[in-house]
Scaffold this motif. Structure first.
Motif, PDB file in Angstrom:
ATOM      1  N   ARG A  63      -4.976   6.499  -0.244  1.00 15.37           N
ATOM      2  CA  ARG A  63      -5.640   4.505  -0.686  1.00 15.37           C
ATOM      3  C   ARG A  63      -6.034   4.450  -1.275  1.00 15.37           C
ATOM      4  O   ARG A  63      -5.450   3.692  -2.476  1.00 15.37           O
ATOM      5  N   ALA A  64      -6.842   5.009  -1.604  1.00 18.67           N
ATOM      6  CA  ALA A  64      -8.440   5.304  -2.695  1.00 18.67           C
ATOM      7  C   ALA A  64      -7.845   5.415  -4.485  1.00 18.67           C
ATOM      8  O   ALA A  64      -7.893   4.921  -5.032  1.00 18.67           O
ATOM      9  N   ALA A  66      -4.131   5.198  -4.769  1.00 22.01           N
ATOM     10  CA  ALA A  66      -3.533   4.012  -5.568  1.00 22.01           C
ATOM     11  C   ALA A  66      -4.276   2.821  -6.366  1.00 22.01           C
ATOM     12  O   ALA A  66      -4.073   2.474  -7.263  1.00 22.01           O
ATOM     13  N   ALA A  67      -5.558   2.592  -5.408  1.00 20.14           N
ATOM     14  CA  ALA A  67      -6.348   1.593  -5.429  1.00 20.14           C
ATOM     15  C   ALA A  67      -6.446   1.559  -6.920  1.00 20.14           C
ATOM     16  O   ALA A  67      -7.340   0.275  -7.996  1.00 20.14           O
ATOM     17  N   LEU A 126      -0.732   4.842  -0.174  1.00 19.14           N
ATOM     18  CA  LEU A 126       0.454   3.494  -1.086  1.00 19.14           C
ATOM     19  C   LEU A 126       0.599   2.226  -0.477  1.00 19.14           C
ATOM     20  O   LEU A 126       0.168   0.977  -0.302  1.00 19.14           O
ATOM     21  N   HIS A 129      -2.361   0.738   0.662  1.00 19.14           N
ATOM     22  CA  HIS A 129      -3.915   0.300  -0.514  1.00 19.14           C
ATOM     23  C   HIS A 129      -2.642  -1.327  -0.997  1.00 19.14           C
ATOM     24  O   HIS A 129      -2.977  -2.816  -1.174  1.00 19.14           O
ATOM     25  N   ARG A 130      -1.303  -1.730  -0.668  1.00 21.26           N
ATOM     26  CA  ARG A 130      -0.771  -2.701  -0.929  1.00 21.26           C
ATOM     27  C   ARG A 130      -0.344  -3.571   0.375  1.00 21.26           C
ATOM     28  O   ARG A 130      -0.290  -4.816  -0.064  1.00 21.26           O
ATOM     29  N   ASP A 132      -3.552  -4.272   2.141  1.00 28.55           N
ATOM     30  CA  ASP A 132      -4.542  -4.542   1.509  1.00 28.55           C
ATOM     31  C   ASP A 132      -5.640  -4.551   3.084  1.00 28.55           C
ATOM     32  O   ASP A 132      -6.152  -5.033   4.247  1.00 28.55           O
ATOM     33  N   HIS A 187     -12.172   9.037  -1.164  1.00 31.51           N
ATOM     34  CA  HIS A 187     -11.574   8.731  -1.872  1.00 31.51           C
ATOM     35  C   HIS A 187     -10.984   9.713  -3.079  1.00 31.51           C
ATOM     36  O   HIS A 187     -10.149   9.646  -3.569  1.00 31.51           O
TER      37      HIS A 187
END
Length: 217
Positions: A63-64, A66-67, A126, A129-130, A132, A187
């Motif tokens: 997630r980190a 991808a962000a 992922l 991330h998308r 939120d 991260h």
């Protein structure tokens, strides 16, 4: 879309068409190896401290990354290095393809041809991330999904009183939160925990070649 308890409920629903119905999270081979149904809560706690911790940490890091616009292939490689069992790696990538379908349908974005080779936790990262979704919620989702996968499989493999199973899940909720807190701040791929579970890995390898089985893993 903002993070909400309803989003967690959606992604934690066993009816989500991501292949979860094919899984026992290692319970089927564990029972074949002599684990009793009464030992399932202990089995789940062992998973939360090992296999599930690695998966949750991988998802949070994905997630980190991808962000930040980083390369998720690096996260995939870090997950693979921490997953010694070839059978578990192959199964994780099969599940990843299932979650990729969910991601493309509900939170579409720029396609990456490599994504079909990514594992479930990387695709979930992922997706989070998308969508939120907060890192802590993502880690809790991974933990809860692991617990409900095992307990749902138990009801098919060795039928129990469903309320007893629900009580087990309730009692494990603090363990899930504790596990999630350990990884929610991660991260980078180097920070993903490396926790081995030799018996679970050996059982997975044996299960891969078992001809008569109810679940793929």
């Amino acid at each position: 879309m903002s993070t909400s308890s309803l989003l967690l409920a959606l992604l934690g629903d066993a009816r989500l068409p991501a292949g979860g119905h094919t899984q026992s999270a290692g319970l089927e081979p564990a029972l074949r190896a002599g684990t009793t149904s009464a030992e399932v809560p202990a089995y789940l706690r062992a998973r939360l401290h090992t296999v599930t911790l690695v998966e949750a940490g991988t998802a949070v890091v994905a997630r980190a990354v991808a962000a930040g616009g980083g390369d998720l292939a690096e996260v995939e490689a870090a997950w693979a290095a921490r997953t010694p069992s070839q059978a578990l790696r192959a199964n994780g990538r099969r599940l990843g393809r299932g979650y990729l379908r969910v991601l493309q349908a509900l939170w579409p974005g720029p396609p990456d041809a490599r994504a079909r080779g990514w594992s479930r936790p990387v695709v979930l990262g992922l997706l989070a991330h998308r969508a939120d979704m907060a890192a802590s919620d993502l880690a809790r989702l991974v933990g809860y999904d692991d617990v409900q996968t095992v307990t749902a499989a138990l009801l098919k493999l060795e039928p129990q009183d469903p309320l007893l199973i629900a009580a087990w899940v309730k009692d494990l909720l603090p363990d899930i939160d504790e596990m999630a807190a350990q990884v929610a701040h991660l991260h980078t791929p180097e920070q993903i925990p490396a926790r081995g579970a030799p018996l679970i890995e050996r059982w997975a390898e044996t299960h891969e070649t078992t001809k008569e089985r109810l679940f793929s893993a």
